[in-house]
Design a protein around this motif. Structure first.
Motif, PDB file in Angstrom:
ATOM      1  N   SER A 129       0.869  -1.168  -0.017  1.00 58.43           N
ATOM      2  CA  SER A 129      -0.100   0.033  -0.058  1.00 58.43           C
ATOM      3  C   SER A 129       0.936   1.137   0.111  1.00 58.43           C
ATOM      4  N   PRO A 130       0.301   2.267  -0.709  1.00 58.05           N
ATOM      5  CA  PRO A 130       1.433   3.622  -0.715  1.00 58.05           C
ATOM      6  C   PRO A 130       1.421   4.155   0.587  1.00 58.05           C
ATOM      7  N   VAL A 131       2.548   4.784   0.991  1.00 56.33           N
ATOM      8  CA  VAL A 131       2.701   5.671   2.132  1.00 56.33           C
ATOM      9  C   VAL A 131       3.252   7.065   1.488  1.00 56.33           C
ATOM     10  N   CYS A 132       2.493   8.232   1.877  1.00 55.57           N
ATOM     11  CA  CYS A 132       3.045   9.326   1.737  1.00 55.57           C
ATOM     12  C   CYS A 132       3.753   9.864   2.851  1.00 55.57           C
ATOM     13  N   ILE A 133       5.126  10.572   2.691  1.00 50.51           N
ATOM     14  CA  ILE A 133       5.948  11.170   3.680  1.00 50.51           C
ATOM     15  C   ILE A 133       5.892  12.415   3.213  1.00 50.51           C
ATOM     16  N   TYR A 134       5.619  13.524   4.050  1.00 54.88           N
ATOM     17  CA  TYR A 134       5.694  15.105   4.085  1.00 54.88           C
ATOM     18  C   TYR A 134       6.379  15.426   5.156  1.00 54.88           C
ATOM     19  N   VAL A 165       6.351   5.818  -0.887  1.00 55.92           N
ATOM     20  CA  VAL A 165       6.995   4.602  -1.217  1.00 55.92           C
ATOM     21  C   VAL A 165       5.948   3.592  -0.932  1.00 55.92           C
ATOM     22  N   MET A 166       5.995   2.343  -1.403  1.00 54.03           N
ATOM     23  CA  MET A 166       5.158   1.410  -1.259  1.00 54.03           C
ATOM     24  C   MET A 166       5.387   0.182  -0.166  1.00 54.03           C
ATOM     25  N   LYS A 167       4.799   0.023   0.719  1.00 55.69           N
ATOM     26  CA  LYS A 167       4.859  -0.791   1.874  1.00 55.69           C
ATOM     27  C   LYS A 167       4.036  -1.821   1.989  1.00 55.69           C
ATOM     28  N   LYS A 168       4.306  -2.983   2.444  1.00 54.80           N
ATOM     29  CA  LYS A 168       3.599  -4.217   2.816  1.00 54.80           C
ATOM     30  C   LYS A 168       2.257  -3.819   3.694  1.00 54.80           C
ATOM     31  N   CYS A 169       1.207  -4.481   3.246  1.00 55.87           N
ATOM     32  CA  CYS A 169       0.051  -3.900   4.082  1.00 55.87           C
ATOM     33  C   CYS A 169      -0.184  -4.342   5.412  1.00 55.87           C
ATOM     34  N   SER A 170       0.662  -5.670   5.621  1.00 53.72           N
ATOM     35  CA  SER A 170       0.742  -6.536   7.112  1.00 53.72           C
ATOM     36  C   SER A 170       1.034  -5.579   8.375  1.00 53.72           C
ATOM     37  N   SER A 171       0.384  -5.818   9.319  1.00 55.24           N
ATOM     38  CA  SER A 171       0.999  -4.771  10.540  1.00 55.24           C
ATOM     39  C   SER A 171       2.347  -5.042  10.840  1.00 55.24           C
ATOM     40  N   SER A 172       3.058  -6.114  10.758  1.00 59.54           N
ATOM     41  CA  SER A 172       4.382  -6.108  10.862  1.00 59.54           C
ATOM     42  C   SER A 172       5.214  -5.118  10.121  1.00 59.54           C
ATOM     43  N   ALA A 173       4.867  -4.914   9.016  1.00 54.69           N
ATOM     44  CA  ALA A 173       5.353  -3.971   8.211  1.00 54.69           C
ATOM     45  C   ALA A 173       5.266  -2.578   8.567  1.00 54.69           C
ATOM     46  N   GLN A 174       4.344  -2.422   9.699  1.00 53.66           N
ATOM     47  CA  GLN A 174       4.438  -0.785  10.500  1.00 53.66           C
ATOM     48  C   GLN A 174       5.873  -0.769  10.918  1.00 53.66           C
ATOM     49  N   GLU A 175       6.366  -1.875  11.353  1.00 46.83           N
ATOM     50  CA  GLU A 175       7.633  -1.714  12.025  1.00 46.83           C
ATOM     51  C   GLU A 175       9.081  -1.742  11.300  1.00 46.83           C
ATOM     52  N   GLU A 176       9.006  -2.685  10.113  1.00 44.82           N
ATOM     53  CA  GLU A 176       9.992  -2.495   9.371  1.00 44.82           C
ATOM     54  C   GLU A 176       9.521  -2.693   7.812  1.00 44.82           C
ATOM     55  N   ALA A 177      10.237  -1.684   6.905  1.00 45.04           N
ATOM     56  CA  ALA A 177       9.918  -1.609   5.723  1.00 45.04           C
ATOM     57  C   ALA A 177      10.441  -3.021   4.773  1.00 45.04           C
ATOM     58  N   SER A 179       9.551  -3.695   1.633  1.00 42.08           N
ATOM     59  CA  SER A 179       9.880  -3.754   0.329  1.00 42.08           C
ATOM     60  C   SER A 179      11.078  -3.422  -0.206  1.00 42.08           C
ATOM     61  N   ALA A 180      11.392  -4.115  -1.202  1.00 41.36           N
ATOM     62  CA  ALA A 180      13.061  -3.820  -1.777  1.00 41.36           C
ATOM     63  C   ALA A 180      12.841  -2.355  -2.209  1.00 41.36           C
ATOM     64  N   MET A 181      11.986  -1.898  -2.446  1.00 42.74           N
ATOM     65  CA  MET A 181      11.958  -0.419  -3.020  1.00 42.74           C
ATOM     66  C   MET A 181      12.218   0.613  -1.986  1.00 42.74           C
ATOM     67  N   MET A 182      12.081   0.129  -0.989  1.00 44.77           N
ATOM     68  CA  MET A 182      12.085   1.073   0.228  1.00 44.77           C
ATOM     69  C   MET A 182      13.211   1.802   0.574  1.00 44.77           C
ATOM     70  N   PRO A 183      13.373   3.022   0.208  1.00 44.65           N
ATOM     71  CA  PRO A 183      14.719   3.609   0.658  1.00 44.65           C
ATOM     72  C   PRO A 183      14.664   4.238   1.935  1.00 44.65           C
ATOM     73  N   CYS A 184      13.593   4.092   2.754  1.00 41.87           N
ATOM     74  CA  CYS A 184      13.401   4.949   3.862  1.00 41.87           C
ATOM     75  C   CYS A 184      14.490   4.547   5.004  1.00 41.87           C
ATOM     76  N   ASP A 185      15.500   5.285   5.440  1.00 42.07           N
ATOM     77  CA  ASP A 185      16.372   5.450   6.359  1.00 42.07           C
ATOM     78  C   ASP A 185      15.962   5.590   7.664  1.00 42.07           C
ATOM     79  N   GLU A 186      14.683   6.307   7.703  1.00 40.19           N
ATOM     80  CA  GLU A 186      14.070   6.806   8.990  1.00 40.19           C
ATOM     81  C   GLU A 186      13.233   5.568   9.489  1.00 40.19           C
ATOM     82  N   PRO A 187      13.137   5.591  10.827  1.00 43.45           N
ATOM     83  CA  PRO A 187      12.598   4.538  11.588  1.00 43.45           C
ATOM     84  C   PRO A 187      11.019   4.872  11.256  1.00 43.45           C
ATOM     85  N   THR A 188      10.390   3.885  10.774  1.00 41.16           N
ATOM     86  CA  THR A 188       9.115   3.807  10.459  1.00 41.16           C
ATOM     87  C   THR A 188       7.924   4.178  11.607  1.00 41.16           C
ATOM     88  N   VAL A 189       7.102   4.989  11.706  1.00 42.87           N
ATOM     89  CA  VAL A 189       6.341   5.355  12.562  1.00 42.87           C
ATOM     90  C   VAL A 189       4.882   5.246  12.285  1.00 42.87           C
TER      91      VAL A 189
END
Length: 497
Positions: A129-134, A165-177, A179-189
């Motif tokens: 699912s898409p995640v928007c980061i502003y 960025v695109m992230k897995k929909c499951s709840s565990s994905a809230q903790e860690e990204a 997706s191989a496409m995820m470049p997010c160096d920030e801890p997911t919140v």
């Protein structure tokens, strides 16, 4: 930042209205809340603090206002028609950007569906699912995206970048990204944890601005609002953000570099932070970004090998007995030097008082916040960058000293090989140790950085077999004085730094 603050606003009716705000509350939301309670249209008013008219698009955390600030609603003539459209650039995982102009009432979900490329991405990867980061806010999931308008993010004019960025929909994905496409160096919140997010995300504040610095002028800094947008994007230089001046409608400066990647061209992955010096680090210290590690590791290992080849050992032998006599020995100190002065007594008294305060200091230390793993690692990286070369000196029992230069990511094993290559008898069994306290360096896989042998270190050579001299004769014949060795170190380190 969890509890938030309160702000008191003087309405045109003469009544004061108190509004609770969190770190992510836009000042526009404060104005709307007052208008809801007191009547009036938000488009006709601005907010003033002391003598400054505030930029309503700023979030509370960037507005630099004190808690319980007393604001005042002031009529603004030029706001009525202006500022209803926003230029938005959506930055995708592959570094490309999609941009268009939107109404500030439109939701993030409408923005995503506006572009065919994102619609295809969502259809192809239905499990993501898409995640928007502003700025620091992450809006994840269809429900949240449908509820969030540009206005609620404080975007009522000008232009802004939103990362998608695109992230897995499951709840565990809230903790860690995942997706191989995820470049997010920030801890997911998680969206619910946004209030406390301020503390979690601080360590990463230095990653984004670096990338922006490397960019090919992706955002122009001509106008004040763009400058603020950039600051908000980088959210590092909070100190530089003063309350903005009168909000004037500024000409839109288009984003250029569509599809260009920010950062060095030598790096394959477009992920944030890779184009910055962090890719030069040994893999042990790469930042915790889950999926971006495998991409990094190959690059940084190759880079590491190159770096290690570049460090010239410049082996040099000096003898401690060749030390030049200092012009004044300690016996030349005058008698007055040893007399106790009032100053000495004061210092001793201060020392005794501070010793009494040790329990208080310990208590303070216990209550101090713990350093996050990310912050620790970023500090280690800074140290590594600060010392591209380390100088090591190996003291032998015969008072000869062997000196050489290394890279902090080289191992203790490489140091042992260096010592062995300069021994007269290459078969001689030996060990290396540091002192005090005496610690034998027996783990050869440890890097010099991990063994705390940087930026300089003295290491001792030990062996069960006694020899008159240990090093090769040609080295011994060209031994220099310790001061000559020092001058070589000063020259090499200043050059490498």
């Amino acid at each position: 930042g969890g509890g938030g603050a309160a702000v008191s606003v003087l309405a045109p009716s003469g009544r004061r209205v108190t509004v609770r705000v969190g770190p992510g509350t836009a000042l526009l939301q404060v104005l709307e809340e007052v208008c809801r309670k007191q009547g009036g249209s938000p488009g006709e008013y601005g907010l003033k603090f002391q003598r400054t008219v505030l930029d309503l698009s700023l979030q509370w955390r960037f507005a630099r206002l004190p808690n319980n600030a007393k604001l005042e609603m002031v009529p603004v003539s030029n706001r009525a028609g202006a500022g209803t459209t926003v230029r938005i650039a959506l930055q995708l995982d592959d570094g490309s950007r999609l941009q268009d102009t939107f109404l500030c009432q439109q939701t993030l979900w409408e923005l995503l569906n506006h572009f065919a490329k994102i619609r295809e991405l969502m259809e192809q990867h239905s499990e993501f699912s898409p995640v928007c980061i502003y700025m620091r806010d992450e809006i994840a999931g269809k429900d949240a995206l449908e509820k969030t308008t540009l206005k609620s993010l404080g975007l009522t004019g000008g232009s802004a970048i939103v990362r998608v960025v695109m992230k897995k929909c499951s709840s565990s994905a809230q903790e860690e990204a995942v997706s191989a496409m995820m470049p997010c160096d920030e801890p997911t919140v998680r969206p619910g944890a946004m209030e406390g997010a301020e503390d979690v995300l601080l360590p990463q504040a230095n990653t984004v601005p670096k990338v922006l610095d490397h960019g090919n002028g992706a955002i122009s800094l001509n106008s004040s609002t763009h400058k603020q947008d950039l600051n908000k994007e980088s959210h590092a230089s909070l100190e530089d953000l003063g309350p903005s001046s009168e909000p004037e409608p500024t000409p839109f400066v288009p984003f250029f570099g569509d599809g260009e990647r920010l950062g060095d061209s030598s790096v394959a992955a477009p992920s944030f932070g890779l184009g910055t010096p962090s890719s030069k680090m040994p893999t042990t210290f790469s930042s915790p970004g889950g999926p971006s590690k495998p991409k990094k590791s190959k690059n940084s290992q190759e880079f590491q090998k190159e770096r290690e080849q570049l460090v010239e050992r410049e082996p040099l032998v000096c003898h401690l007995d060749l030390l030049e006599q200092l012009p004044h020995g300690p016996e030349d100190l005058p008698d007055e030097f040893f007399e106790v002065t009032v100053d000495d007594v004061r210092k001793r008294l201060a020392q005794l008082q501070s010793e009494r305060q040790v329990p208080l200091l310990l208590k303070r230390l216990e209550e101090a916040p713990l350093m996050t793993k990310a912050l620790r690692e970023s500090q280690l990286k800074e140290k590594l960058e600060r010392y591209p070369k380390v100088v090591l000196r190996v003291h032998f029992p015969d008072r000869h000293v062997l000196q050489g230069f290394f890279h902090p990511s080289e191992t203790v094993g490489i140091l042992r090989d260096f010592v062995r290559s300069h021994l007269a008898d290459a078969e001689l069994p030996f060990y290396l140790f540091v002192a005090p306290p005496r610690i034998i360096l027996n783990d050869e896989s440890l890097t010099l950085f991990e063994a705390k042998l940087f930026p300089t270190a003295v290491i001792h050579f030990g062996s069960e077999e006694c020899r008159a001299c240990y090093l090769k004769s040609d080295l011994l014949s060209s031994a220099v004085s310790p001061s000559a060795a020092d001058s070589l170190v000063a020259r090499c380190l200043s050059r490498s730094l």
